[in-house]
Design a protein around this motif. Structure first.
Motif, mmCIF file in Angstrom:
data_model
loop_
_atom_site.group_PDB
_atom_site.id
_atom_site.type_symbol
_atom_site.label_atom_id
_atom_site.label_comp_id
_atom_site.label_asym_id
_atom_site.label_seq_id
_atom_site.Cartn_x
_atom_site.Cartn_y
_atom_site.Cartn_z
ATOM 1 N N ALA A 41 0.824 -1.205 0.000
ATOM 2 C CA ALA A 41 0.000 0.000 0.000
ATOM 3 C C ALA A 41 0.859 1.256 0.000
ATOM 4 O O ALA A 41 0.497 2.265 -0.617
ATOM 5 C CB ALA A 41 -0.924 -0.003 1.213
ATOM 6 N N ASP A 42 2.004 1.217 0.690
ATOM 7 C CA ASP A 42 2.915 2.366 0.685
ATOM 8 C C ASP A 42 3.412 2.655 -0.731
ATOM 9 O O ASP A 42 3.511 3.819 -1.140
ATOM 10 C CB ASP A 42 4.119 2.098 1.587
ATOM 11 C CG ASP A 42 3.769 2.072 3.057
ATOM 12 O OD1 ASP A 42 2.762 2.711 3.441
ATOM 13 O OD2 ASP A 42 4.492 1.416 3.830
ATOM 14 N N ARG A 45 0.619 4.266 -2.640
ATOM 15 C CA ARG A 45 0.430 5.651 -2.206
ATOM 16 C C ARG A 45 1.522 6.557 -2.768
ATOM 17 O O ARG A 45 1.253 7.667 -3.234
ATOM 18 C CB ARG A 45 0.431 5.703 -0.677
ATOM 19 C CG ARG A 45 0.020 7.054 -0.094
ATOM 20 C CD ARG A 45 0.009 7.010 1.429
ATOM 21 N NE ARG A 45 -0.802 5.907 1.941
ATOM 22 C CZ ARG A 45 -0.311 4.829 2.534
ATOM 23 N NH1 ARG A 45 1.001 4.680 2.699
ATOM 24 N NH2 ARG A 45 -1.118 3.867 2.968
ATOM 25 N N THR A 46 2.762 6.091 -2.740
ATOM 26 C CA THR A 46 3.869 6.892 -3.257
ATOM 27 C C THR A 46 3.737 7.109 -4.758
ATOM 28 O O THR A 46 4.095 8.172 -5.279
ATOM 29 C CB THR A 46 5.204 6.191 -2.946
ATOM 30 O OG1 THR A 46 5.330 6.015 -1.533
ATOM 31 C CG2 THR A 46 6.389 7.004 -3.451
ATOM 32 N N GLY A 48 0.957 7.375 -6.230
ATOM 33 C CA GLY A 48 -0.226 8.194 -6.449
ATOM 34 C C GLY A 48 -1.405 7.437 -7.003
ATOM 35 O O GLY A 48 -2.227 8.010 -7.737
ATOM 36 N N SER A 50 -4.463 4.075 -6.232
ATOM 37 C CA SER A 50 -5.220 3.427 -5.172
ATOM 38 C C SER A 50 -4.500 2.176 -4.691
ATOM 39 O O SER A 50 -3.639 1.615 -5.374
ATOM 40 C CB SER A 50 -6.617 3.052 -5.675
ATOM 41 O OG SER A 50 -6.530 1.993 -6.606
ATOM 42 N N ALA A 51 -4.875 1.695 -3.523
ATOM 43 C CA ALA A 51 -4.243 0.506 -2.958
ATOM 44 C C ALA A 51 -4.492 -0.733 -3.803
ATOM 45 O O ALA A 51 -3.715 -1.699 -3.759
ATOM 46 C CB ALA A 51 -4.755 0.276 -1.539
#
Length: 234
Positions: A41-42, A45-46, A48, A50-51
């Motif tokens: 998930a990180d 997120r990085t 940009g 969705s998970a």
């Protein structure tokens, strides 16, 4: 990156190159936190997204790390191959260049280096990763084959595979402890390159090899026709 309408009229997220964005995001996280310091998930997120978006290209975080390790080994192979330069102008000189190239890669590409050797991902986790790792090590094996062919008369010829593994272990140890470009680097009262060169010379002399480069100016040995590993990996 852009928002667009899909064929059903719903609002959907479109990334121009999602896979590459995730790889680059994970590389940045590895450089910052190490290969075990972030989640799937990180990485999303990085990048940009969705998970759920990373699952379009990778099964899970390990699959993402394996892809990064594969790319690292592919670049590593190119670096080592250029340094080896088919043993020119002589085997000992080319062999020394391989050692310097090994350290340079660990210093300039610490995130790739960590993914390749410290992520906990087995090298045989995918055929592509295994093949990339074999090709990179094959350059070191080719150098060992050439070195073994220079065994002086009266000296027992050492197995090339044993030499390759010893040389690899020496280079990897110096690179991991002293030659990295991250916070894991230890202080050393000499340059990592000098340490590796001295260690390699001591090793070769211990096997009975002459290490004076002038001795090998006319070195004309050739690499095995079948390649450093025999049958190339598919």
């Amino acid at each position: 990156m852009s928002w667009r309408k899909d064929s059903r009229g719903e609002r959907g997220y479109h990334h121009g190159n999602l896979k590459e964005a995730l790889l680059q995001a994970a590389l940045g996280l590895i450089a910052e936190k190490g290969p075990a310091g972030f989640t799937f998930a990180d990485a999303a997120r990085t990048a940009g997204v969705s998970a759920a978006a990373p699952y379009r290209h990778f099964r899970d975080r390990d699959d993402l790390l394996a892809s990064i390790a594969q790319r690292g080994f592919e670049q590593f192979e190119l670096v080592l191959t250029a340094a080896w330069d088919d043993g020119r102008p002589n085997t000992v000189t080319a062999f020394e260049r391989i050692g310097k190239a090994y350290l340079a890669f660990a210093r300039t590409e610490p995130a790739f280096y960590s993914a390749m050797f410290e992520s906990g991902i087995p090298v045989d986790s995918s055929p592509e990763l295994a093949a990339a790792g074999e090709r990179a090590f094959g350059v070191i094996r080719a150098a060992a084959e050439r070195l073994a062919a220079l065994t002086p008369p009266g000296v027992t010829r050492p197995p090339a595979m044993m030499m390759a593994l010893h040389i690899w272990s020496l280079a990897h140890g110096v690179a991991s402890l002293f030659g990295r470009g991250d916070a894991a680097r230890r202080k050393l009262p000499m340059s990592p390159d000098d340490l590796l060169e001295a260690g390699a010379l001591i090793y070769l002399r211990g096997l009975g090899f002459p290490t004076d480069q002038n001795v090998h100016k006319s070195d004309t040995t050739t690499a095995p026709k079948s390649g450093p590993w025999g049958t190339a990996p598919k």
